[in-house]
Design an enzyme around this catalytic site. Sequence first.
Site, PDB file in Angstrom:
ATOM      1  N   ASP A 157       0.887  -1.163   0.000  1.00 51.19           N
ATOM      2  CA  ASP A 157       0.000   0.000   0.000  1.00 51.19           C
ATOM      3  C   ASP A 157       0.923   1.210   0.000  1.00 51.19           C
ATOM      4  O   ASP A 157       1.638   1.450   0.973  1.00 51.19           O
ATOM      5  CB  ASP A 157      -0.873  -0.056   1.254  1.00 51.19           C
ATOM      6  CG  ASP A 157      -1.745   1.176   1.454  1.00 51.19           C
ATOM      7  OD1 ASP A 157      -1.571   2.167   0.734  1.00 51.19           O
ATOM      8  OD2 ASP A 157      -2.609   1.112   2.359  1.00 51.19           O
ATOM      9  N   TYR A 196      -4.009   9.363   0.370  1.00 49.80           N
ATOM     10  CA  TYR A 196      -3.971   9.062   1.796  1.00 49.80           C
ATOM     11  C   TYR A 196      -2.919   7.995   2.120  1.00 49.80           C
ATOM     12  O   TYR A 196      -2.897   6.937   1.490  1.00 49.80           O
ATOM     13  CB  TYR A 196      -5.350   8.619   2.303  1.00 49.80           C
ATOM     14  CG  TYR A 196      -5.362   8.684   3.803  1.00 49.80           C
ATOM     15  CD1 TYR A 196      -5.309   9.918   4.451  1.00 49.80           C
ATOM     16  CD2 TYR A 196      -5.314   7.534   4.566  1.00 49.80           C
ATOM     17  CE1 TYR A 196      -5.229  10.002   5.822  1.00 49.80           C
ATOM     18  CE2 TYR A 196      -5.249   7.605   5.943  1.00 49.80           C
ATOM     19  CZ  TYR A 196      -5.209   8.836   6.558  1.00 49.80           C
ATOM     20  OH  TYR A 196      -5.123   8.925   7.916  1.00 49.80           O
ATOM     21  N   TYR A 227       0.672  -0.188  15.106  1.00 48.90           N
ATOM     22  CA  TYR A 227      -0.212  -0.284  13.946  1.00 48.90           C
ATOM     23  C   TYR A 227       0.212   0.664  12.847  1.00 48.90           C
ATOM     24  O   TYR A 227       0.369   1.855  13.068  1.00 48.90           O
ATOM     25  CB  TYR A 227      -1.661   0.028  14.332  1.00 48.90           C
ATOM     26  CG  TYR A 227      -2.614  -0.190  13.179  1.00 48.90           C
ATOM     27  CD1 TYR A 227      -2.690  -1.434  12.557  1.00 48.90           C
ATOM     28  CD2 TYR A 227      -3.429   0.831  12.705  1.00 48.90           C
ATOM     29  CE1 TYR A 227      -3.549  -1.658  11.502  1.00 48.90           C
ATOM     30  CE2 TYR A 227      -4.303   0.622  11.647  1.00 48.90           C
ATOM     31  CZ  TYR A 227      -4.360  -0.631  11.044  1.00 48.90           C
ATOM     32  OH  TYR A 227      -5.211  -0.842  10.008  1.00 48.90           O
ATOM     33  N   LYS A 271      -3.150  -2.508   7.771  1.00 45.08           N
ATOM     34  CA  LYS A 271      -3.327  -3.957   7.827  1.00 45.08           C
ATOM     35  C   LYS A 271      -2.428  -4.625   6.789  1.00 45.08           C
ATOM     36  O   LYS A 271      -1.967  -3.991   5.849  1.00 45.08           O
ATOM     37  CB  LYS A 271      -4.816  -4.276   7.587  1.00 45.08           C
ATOM     38  CG  LYS A 271      -5.268  -5.500   8.309  1.00 45.08           C
ATOM     39  CD  LYS A 271      -5.079  -5.393   9.802  1.00 45.08           C
ATOM     40  CE  LYS A 271      -5.072  -6.758  10.457  1.00 45.08           C
ATOM     41  NZ  LYS A 271      -4.711  -6.669  11.872  1.00 45.08           N
ATOM     42  N   ASP A 272      -2.212  -5.921   6.970  1.00 43.86           N
ATOM     43  CA  ASP A 272      -1.247  -6.657   6.152  1.00 43.86           C
ATOM     44  C   ASP A 272      -1.720  -6.865   4.722  1.00 43.86           C
ATOM     45  O   ASP A 272      -0.955  -6.802   3.788  1.00 43.86           O
ATOM     46  CB  ASP A 272      -0.967  -8.005   6.813  1.00 43.86           C
ATOM     47  CG  ASP A 272      -0.853  -7.832   8.303  1.00 43.86           C
ATOM     48  OD1 ASP A 272       0.119  -7.210   8.740  1.00 43.86           O
ATOM     49  OD2 ASP A 272      -1.779  -8.251   9.037  1.00 43.86           O
ATOM     50  N   ASP A 273      -3.034  -7.170   4.575  1.00 46.62           N
ATOM     51  CA  ASP A 273      -3.620  -7.287   3.242  1.00 46.62           C
ATOM     52  C   ASP A 273      -2.840  -8.297   2.397  1.00 46.62           C
ATOM     53  O   ASP A 273      -2.143  -7.940   1.435  1.00 46.62           O
ATOM     54  CB  ASP A 273      -3.696  -5.896   2.581  1.00 46.62           C
ATOM     55  CG  ASP A 273      -4.392  -4.906   3.504  1.00 46.62           C
ATOM     56  OD1 ASP A 273      -5.252  -5.330   4.287  1.00 46.62           O
ATOM     57  OD2 ASP A 273      -4.056  -3.710   3.456  1.00 46.62           O
ATOM     58  N   ASP A 326     -14.825   0.826   6.027  1.00 46.54           N
ATOM     59  CA  ASP A 326     -13.554   0.389   5.431  1.00 46.54           C
ATOM     60  C   ASP A 326     -13.560  -1.119   5.169  1.00 46.54           C
ATOM     61  O   ASP A 326     -12.558  -1.817   5.400  1.00 46.54           O
ATOM     62  CB  ASP A 326     -12.353   0.762   6.309  1.00 46.54           C
ATOM     63  CG  ASP A 326     -12.075   2.263   6.298  1.00 46.54           C
ATOM     64  OD1 ASP A 326     -12.831   3.019   5.639  1.00 46.54           O
ATOM     65  OD2 ASP A 326     -11.101   2.677   6.954  1.00 46.54           O
TER      66      ASP A 326
HETATM   67  P1  13P Z   1      -5.073  -0.578   4.973  1.00 46.71           P
HETATM   68  O1  13P Z   1      -4.091  -1.512   5.590  1.00 46.71           O
HETATM   69  O2  13P Z   1      -5.778  -1.201   3.803  1.00 46.71           O
HETATM   70  O3  13P Z   1      -4.433   0.727   4.612  1.00 46.71           O
HETATM   71  O4  13P Z   1      -6.222  -0.295   6.009  1.00 46.71           O
HETATM   72  C1  13P Z   1      -5.968   0.539   7.071  1.00 46.71           C
HETATM   73  C2  13P Z   1      -7.152   0.776   7.932  1.00 46.71           C
HETATM   74  O5  13P Z   1      -6.994   0.874   9.124  1.00 46.71           O
HETATM   75  C3  13P Z   1      -8.486   0.923   7.323  1.00 46.71           C
HETATM   76  O6  13P Z   1      -9.490   1.184   8.282  1.00 46.71           O
HETATM   77 MG    MG Z   2      -4.102   2.134   3.285  1.00 49.31          MG
HETATM   78 MG    MG Z   3      -4.892  -2.136   2.222  1.00 49.40          MG
HETATM   79 MG    MG Z   4      -2.608  -2.458   4.547  1.00 47.76          MG
END
Ligand code: 13P
Ligand code: MG
Ligand code: MG
Ligand code: MG
Length: 372
Positions: A10, A89, A227, A230-232, A285
Amino acid sequence: MVTLSIIKADTGGFVGHSAVHPDMLAAGQDALSSAVADGLLLDGKVGHCGDDLSLIMTHEHGADAEEVHSFAWDVFLRTTEIAKGLGLYGAGQDLLSDAFSGNLRGMGPGYAELEFTERPSEPVVCFLADKTEPGAWNLPLYKMFADPFNTAGLVIDAKMHAGFRFEVYDLYEEKRIWFDCPRELYEMLMFIGAPARYVIHSVESKTLHEQAVATSTQRLSLIAGKYVGKDDPVMIVRCQSGLPALGEVLEPFSFAYTAGGCMRGSHHAPMMPVSVNDAHPARFDGPPRVVALGFQVHQGKLIGPRDLFDDPSFDRARAQTNEVMDYLRRHGPFEPHRLPLEDLEYTTMADLEKLLADRWQSMPEAAVPAPR
Ligand code: 13P
Ligand code: MG
Ligand code: MG
Ligand code: MG
Ligand code: 13P
């Protein structure tokens, strides 16, 4: 031998955390095409899911190759610059280090890499997810490679009957173990049923002695110590001819199972299998999205992708996701929608403990259980 690598990061969201900007995708594809022309790669295609950009590459350098990892790092630096230029962002969100040294281990980008000798026909699926953690692949992998109610081949294909070996990582203790299935199914489930900690890293056919799966297992919060998004995760699964058929690989996603990761990385939400066009988590989200890009690898080239969840037979899973999302959302800040305290990616608890330290009093004696 050919290596299929998915390296992802990301490097900025458009809008918020919902998608990758088209200029970043174009820059990624340009860089991949140049790397093919220069002979670094056999082939390369960009993929995306939510705000995560994936470089899907074939090459002959093996896993963890410095030239491939440093190429990916440079692409992510470039897309970060584009994101900064557009004020997107979280520009450079997953780039946790200032300088590249050797390979991407511990630097933020996630990667799954699988080296194999190409079969006469080599169907593979590249799964990309957003708003979830690497353990989100545990349940579908279990179903694909160990559950005969999902995968008919485990019962009726002589090349699958002996089963599969699963490599499981303990991300907290940095240890790994192999489970021999079906013999050790119950032992394995005790661990992989706790996907925040135990994550399937690879799967191998006992009959063919071929690796069938590679997943990305990096946990960003364990790298950064806090934090940072997220790892995704991403995952590669090879199909057919002694491995699960394409339809057996996709079937687990017909159930909207729940995983950790939605909204600030801190909520359970159901996984929604979607076409590439719908891979833009927005509501709270989320819900977490998964796309499946199918390729035939032929002489090192990536023939495809086919957008495999662009299929009405996954409509019910999507509808189920929306129902589960409605149900979980109504819990607001309560578990099990909100993650348990120890898994929260964001927390005010440490501050609150300090702030409220002198206001906690002993319970009335009558309320304290009598000593035994
Ligand atoms: P990402 O890891 O996809 O950027 O998500 C972050 C997040 O906290 C969305 O609420
Ligand atoms: Mg993101
Ligand atoms: Mg992501
Ligand atoms: Mg992520
Ligand atoms: P086809 O006859 O369409 O090739 O299908 C073969 C098969 O076994 C699919 O699961």
